[in-house]
Scaffold this motif. Structure first.
Motif, PDB file in Angstrom:
ATOM      1  N   ILE A  93      -7.335   6.253  -3.767  1.00  0.00           N
ATOM      2  CA  ILE A  93      -6.300   5.422  -4.399  1.00  0.00           C
ATOM      3  C   ILE A  93      -5.261   5.000  -3.358  1.00  0.00           C
ATOM      4  O   ILE A  93      -4.829   3.843  -3.308  1.00  0.00           O
ATOM      5  CB  ILE A  93      -5.631   6.189  -5.546  1.00  0.00           C
ATOM      6  N   ALA A  94      -4.870   5.953  -2.500  1.00  0.00           N
ATOM      7  CA  ALA A  94      -3.870   5.652  -1.466  1.00  0.00           C
ATOM      8  C   ALA A  94      -4.380   4.601  -0.495  1.00  0.00           C
ATOM      9  O   ALA A  94      -3.645   3.684  -0.101  1.00  0.00           O
ATOM     10  CB  ALA A  94      -3.503   6.931  -0.718  1.00  0.00           C
ATOM     11  N   LEU A  95      -5.648   4.717  -0.100  1.00  0.00           N
ATOM     12  CA  LEU A  95      -6.217   3.743   0.842  1.00  0.00           C
ATOM     13  C   LEU A  95      -6.237   2.346   0.241  1.00  0.00           C
ATOM     14  O   LEU A  95      -5.850   1.372   0.891  1.00  0.00           O
ATOM     15  CB  LEU A  95      -7.630   4.161   1.239  1.00  0.00           C
ATOM     16  N   ILE A  96      -6.687   2.240  -1.014  1.00  0.00           N
ATOM     17  CA  ILE A  96      -6.715   0.936  -1.685  1.00  0.00           C
ATOM     18  C   ILE A  96      -5.316   0.344  -1.749  1.00  0.00           C
ATOM     19  O   ILE A  96      -5.096  -0.833  -1.445  1.00  0.00           O
ATOM     20  CB  ILE A  96      -7.310   1.084  -3.097  1.00  0.00           C
ATOM     21  N   THR A  97      -4.351   1.170  -2.116  1.00  0.00           N
ATOM     22  CA  THR A  97      -2.974   0.703  -2.243  1.00  0.00           C
ATOM     23  C   THR A  97      -2.422   0.195  -0.910  1.00  0.00           C
ATOM     24  O   THR A  97      -1.847  -0.900  -0.828  1.00  0.00           O
ATOM     25  CB  THR A  97      -2.087   1.841  -2.782  1.00  0.00           C
ATOM     26  N   LEU A  98      -2.604   0.981   0.141  1.00  0.00           N
ATOM     27  CA  LEU A  98      -2.084   0.592   1.459  1.00  0.00           C
ATOM     28  C   LEU A  98      -2.745  -0.687   1.973  1.00  0.00           C
ATOM     29  O   LEU A  98      -2.074  -1.593   2.473  1.00  0.00           O
ATOM     30  CB  LEU A  98      -2.295   1.739   2.457  1.00  0.00           C
ATOM     31  N   LYS A  99      -4.074  -0.772   1.841  1.00  0.00           N
ATOM     32  CA  LYS A  99      -4.785  -1.952   2.336  1.00  0.00           C
ATOM     33  C   LYS A  99      -4.314  -3.212   1.624  1.00  0.00           C
ATOM     34  O   LYS A  99      -4.047  -4.243   2.249  1.00  0.00           O
ATOM     35  CB  LYS A  99      -6.304  -1.780   2.141  1.00  0.00           C
ATOM     36  N   ILE A 100      -4.203  -3.141   0.304  1.00  0.00           N
ATOM     37  CA  ILE A 100      -3.841  -4.340  -0.464  1.00  0.00           C
ATOM     38  C   ILE A 100      -2.387  -4.719  -0.216  1.00  0.00           C
ATOM     39  O   ILE A 100      -2.065  -5.908  -0.062  1.00  0.00           O
ATOM     40  CB  ILE A 100      -4.128  -4.124  -1.958  1.00  0.00           C
ATOM     41  N   ILE A 101      -1.493  -3.734  -0.139  1.00  0.00           N
ATOM     42  CA  ILE A 101      -0.087  -4.062   0.148  1.00  0.00           C
ATOM     43  C   ILE A 101       0.029  -4.751   1.508  1.00  0.00           C
ATOM     44  O   ILE A 101       0.714  -5.776   1.653  1.00  0.00           O
ATOM     45  CB  ILE A 101       0.785  -2.789   0.088  1.00  0.00           C
ATOM     46  N   ILE A 102      -0.627  -4.201   2.522  1.00  0.00           N
ATOM     47  CA  ILE A 102      -0.551  -4.789   3.870  1.00  0.00           C
ATOM     48  C   ILE A 102      -1.110  -6.210   3.871  1.00  0.00           C
ATOM     49  O   ILE A 102      -0.504  -7.131   4.442  1.00  0.00           O
ATOM     50  CB  ILE A 102      -1.313  -3.897   4.872  1.00  0.00           C
ATOM     51  N   ASP A 103      -2.253  -6.401   3.217  1.00  0.00           N
ATOM     52  CA  ASP A 103      -2.873  -7.731   3.210  1.00  0.00           C
ATOM     53  C   ASP A 103      -2.064  -8.731   2.383  1.00  0.00           C
ATOM     54  O   ASP A 103      -1.976  -9.909   2.734  1.00  0.00           O
ATOM     55  CB  ASP A 103      -4.307  -7.645   2.674  1.00  0.00           C
ATOM     56  N   CYS A 104      -1.483  -8.277   1.287  1.00  0.00           N
ATOM     57  CA  CYS A 104      -0.687  -9.187   0.446  1.00  0.00           C
ATOM     58  C   CYS A 104       0.621  -9.571   1.128  1.00  0.00           C
ATOM     59  O   CYS A 104       1.095 -10.703   0.966  1.00  0.00           O
ATOM     60  CB  CYS A 104      -0.420  -8.543  -0.920  1.00  0.00           C
ATOM     61  N   ILE A 105       1.214  -8.660   1.873  1.00  0.00           N
ATOM     62  CA  ILE A 105       2.415  -9.009   2.630  1.00  0.00           C
ATOM     63  C   ILE A 105       2.079 -10.094   3.650  1.00  0.00           C
ATOM     64  O   ILE A 105       2.824 -11.071   3.817  1.00  0.00           O
ATOM     65  CB  ILE A 105       3.008  -7.762   3.325  1.00  0.00           C
TER      66      ILE A 105
END
Length: 822
Positions: A93-105
């Motif tokens: 869950i943490a990996l998905i969250t970090l990847k998507i936040i970084i890419d969306c920023i």
């Protein structure tokens, strides 16, 4: 050709050139970074990967705390609590969250869009969990195929959803509200636990304010600093136009630029190892490296003209890659038939998927070769301006020597290697003419007969060979050679010899190769007369060929099975079992080859043969099952042929396991005094599996544990010892050439293949043989045993057995083995 000018101006040019390499490397890195950013994939760039590694554990711990708090007491729970608990993997869950936040920023997505993406991906992961539980085999096949075919996450999600519908897998589907609430909660936990980002309200108009996520200033600055460091740490290395600086320590030679000269001679992340080296004991090693990198080369203009014409006109000559893609405009493989029953019959589906996979892999290889060829042409045009170019040398931790350069070096494939000649020439004498003729025979592929027969072969076909040089684009017979571009280059020199006679200034590198160098090394260590004779360590009237010997035994076995009615055997007999089919298996056996690797090598060789000879496509389907069938026979015959060497490899592995058990680095010193260290540690902690958003089925974040990896020690020790010893031979040959009464100053080497001017081939042969005798006249296995016994703790020394019993080989006989390198 442009004039070079004075030596001083060349030094100035070299400084400028090396400065541009750093800029070119930075530009290359920046382009890749911009491409990832434009596609919303910042999370795969090195600085952000590092950030994810740092923040994964804090965020996963905060997610676990949140879930526990929600189930601690009775009452109403947050919408996100149940799916996060059901997923039962906080690191995922943490990996998905970090990847998507970084890419969306990076993509300037709003907070709402970011939350929806996170929630949607968590939903997919839960659906994947259900799919796996209900249809485990189908799940494995579908996911493996999907993740091989594309890295596009959106496409993966669409195909995954289609698969669930197609196979009627019932899963819960969330509405947009639930996706948003789950995503927003994970964003909130990320903000509170990681310090990665913060909310930034943006007023888009008077009555509308939109929230965005932005990186915190300190994180943004750290990313910029790391990006700059990554970009300048990947220079675009090229050949030099002045001799590299000589080494006397690992840190003071090679390039002239102040920054590049800090690159150590021995490539390793272990700077403690570099600083503990005894430079006085390594003087011979440094002298060998300095001699090799002082050799001047240049680009052969005549060969380059042919090279560029072939490429510009997309001619299928010289083993050049086809410029036409194997995929259509939609990215789908061309020419792959999809049987209408492929979804109903498992065998058809397996074949269809394998056909697709083969074309995708072939396209990756083809596009890589195309890119290499394009880069080679650009670099050759640049190098043509100079009368002399030099290749800086570096070593790996085993002492193997490599050229530092991009694409154009003499340690590359035959078509690019054909462009490189010595800058110095020697008037060709009778000895040189003999070896030039032998080299023509070798590059044609007639290299399994005596030297005299090779000379006679070229002499008989001399007019034919010269006709290839006269009009290579019209008279294309040279294209049937084993190494067509190198052979054509040799034909051009044959033409000049005929026109100018002896005394012709020849600068062609004439090469001599070991016969399966790994087995040569092991047979010498074991004093094994049987194998030594098969790999030309011992003298013989004609060259011996262990590949042909094994191939003939395999063929006999296949003929026996064909007589018993085996369809696979009949197809292989129709195809033809030659030394090429078994060669890679035998060459790599000493490097801890496993049966599944042997099977793949035979399949790869089959594919490479039918690529240029489509009429030989006679095996069933794509040939994979028939190659698997043959690989078992090849493996059995190979092990029977080299029994003592197999025993030695087993002893190396047993010794390595003791070092792993003792949790110690395994060390040895080569006969040239080069210290080798083997250290593999377990790299375990986080295996973060994601069904769709990661690479393959999981993204692994690793850190080294202070515990040795026993399996890695065991599988790597044989190749590492053999490579350290063939590297030792290469170093010693370079040193002997430098210190000879009549020094050989034109020299190049590709690990177990050496080349020099044709006039000096006899001398180089003698040096190679003398080097091996001098290096291995003492019992090196006993020296290893004593060294390892001294290193191991007392409680494990008793378990260290002596090396296997040796044979009766007289190492001095190598001096008379004219085919030792041929």
């Amino acid at each position: 050709m442009a004039k070079e000018g004075t030596s001083t101006s060349l030094q100035d040019q070299e400084q400028i050139r090396e400065g541009t390499w750093i800029k070119l490397g930075k530009d290359r890195y920046d382009r890749a970074e911009r491409k990832n950013q434009s596609k919303g994939r910042n999370s795969v760039t090195p600085p952000f990967v590092y950030v994810q590694k740092q923040l994964l554990v804090p965020l996963s711990e905060r997610i676990e705390l949140f879930i526990k708090s929600q189930y601690k007491v009775a009452g109403r729970r947050h919408t996100a609590s149940e799916p996060l608990k059901d997923l039962n993997d906080s690191k995922k869950i943490a990996l998905i969250t970090l990847k998507i936040i970084i890419d969306c920023i990076a993509s300037h997505k709003t907070l709402a869009q970011t939350a929806l993406q996170i929630g949607s991906m968590i939903e997919v992961e839960l659906q994947n969990q259900v799919f796996k539980a209900k249809e485990p085999h189908l799940h494995t096949v579908v996911l493996r195929d999907l993740l091989k075919r594309t890295s596009n996450v959106k496409h993966r999600k669409r195909v995954f959803a289609h698969t669930l519908n197609k196979y009627k897998v019932e899963v819960d589907k969330w509405d947009i509200r639930k996706q948003a609430l789950v995503g927003l909660k994970l964003v909130d936990l990320c903000i509170k636990s990681t310090g990665l980002c913060q909310l930034k309200p943006v007023r888009e108009r008077k009555d509308k304010t939109v929230n965005y996520l932005v990186l915190k200033p300190e994180v943004e600055q750290k990313i910029k600093d790391n990006s700059f460091q990554c970009s300048v740490l990947t220079p675009y290395y090229k050949a030099m136009i002045v001799p590299p600086k000589p080494y006397s320590t690992p840190f003071n030679g090679g390039f002239h630029n102040e920054y590049l000269s800090k690159q150590p001679l021995i490539k390793t992340h272990d700077y403690t190892y570099l600083h503990t080296l005894d430079n006085d004991k390594l003087k011979d090693f440094y002298d060998a490296v300095n001699h090799l990198q002082s050799v001047p080369f240049k680009i052969d203009k005549d060969m380059f003209d042919v090279f560029k014409t072939i490429w510009d006109n997309n001619l299928r000559l010289g083993k050049f890659p086809d410029r036409e893609s194997l995929l259509d405009e939609k990215g789908k493989p061309k020419g792959i038939y999809r049987d209408p029953k492929v979804d109903e019959i498992l065998e058809l589906r397996i074949k269809y998927k394998r056909d697709l996979n083969r074309v995708y892999n072939d396209e990756i290889a083809r596009s890589s070769k195309v890119l290499n060829t394009l880069v080679a042409i650009d670099l050759a045009i640049e190098y043509l301006e100079f009368e002399r170019i030099y290749f800086a040398i570096f070593a790996d931790k085993r002492g193997r020597l490599y050229c530092m350069g991009t694409t154009i070096t003499y340690q590359t494939d035959q078509k690019i290697k054909s462009l490189i000649t010595f800058a110095n020439s020697e008037p060709l004498n009778e000895v040189g003419k003999f070896w030039l003729y032998v080299h023509a025979s070798n590059t044609w592929g007639n290299d399994k007969v005596s030297f005299n027969d090779r000379y006679a072969f070229t002499e008989e076909k001399l007019n034919e060979f010269i006709s290839y040089a006269d009009a290579p684009l019209d008279n294309k017979g040279w294209n049937f050679a084993d190494k067509p571009m190198e052979f054509l280059n040799t034909c051009m020199h044959l033409k000049r010899v005929k026109e100018q006679g002896l005394g012709y200034l020849c600068n062609l590198p004439v090469s001599m190769d070991a016969t399966c160098s790994g087995l040569q090394v092991l047979s010498i260590l074991m004093r094994d007369e049987n194998t030594a004779r098969k790999v030309n360590v011992l003298p013989s009237d004609v060259p011996q060929d262990i590949y042909t010997a094994v191939a003939e035994k395999v063929k006999a076995e296949v003929e026996l099975k064909a007589g018993q009615g085996s369809q696979e055997a009949n197809r292989w007999l129709q195809f033809g079992i030659t030394r090429k089919i078994v060669k890679r298996n035998i060459m790599t056996y000493v490097y801890s080859l496993k049966p599944y690797g042997a099977r793949q090598q035979i399949f790869d060789e089959y594919k490479s043969i039918i690529e240029f000879n489509p009429e030989k496509k006679v095996l069933a389907d794509d040939g994979f099952s028939d190659c698997r069938w043959l690989a078992k026979i090849v493996w059995d015959k190979m092990e029977q042929e080299i029994d003592l060497e197999a025993q030695l490899m087993k002893w190396f592995q047993d010794c390595a396991k003791l070092f792993a058990k003792a949790n110690m680095v395994m060390k040895w010193v080569t006969p040239m005094g080069f210290p080798v260290e083997m250290d593999y540690r377990y790299l375990i902690p986080f295996k973060v599996k994601t069904a769709i958003s990661g690479s393959l089925v999981y993204t692994t974040y690793r850190r080294e544990l202070n515990r040795k990896d026993s399996r890695k020690f065991s599988s790597s020790v044989s190749p590492n010892i053999v490579h350290s010893l063939d590297g030792c031979v290469a170093q010693a040959v370079a040193l002997y050439c430098k210190n000879a009464e009549n020094p050989i100053n034109d020299l190049l080497m590709v690990h177990d293949s050496f080349a020099t001017n044709p006039n000096r081939v006899d001398q180089l042969h003698q040096i190679i043989r003398q080097v091996v005798i001098d290096l291995f006249k003492n019992d090196y296995l006993n020296e290893l045993h004593k060294s390892w016994e001294a290193q191991l703790p007392a409680k494990l020394r008793t378990r260290l057995t002596p090396p296997p019993a040796r044979g009766n080989l007289d190492i001095n006989e190598i001096a008379h083995s004219k085919y030792f390198f041929s």
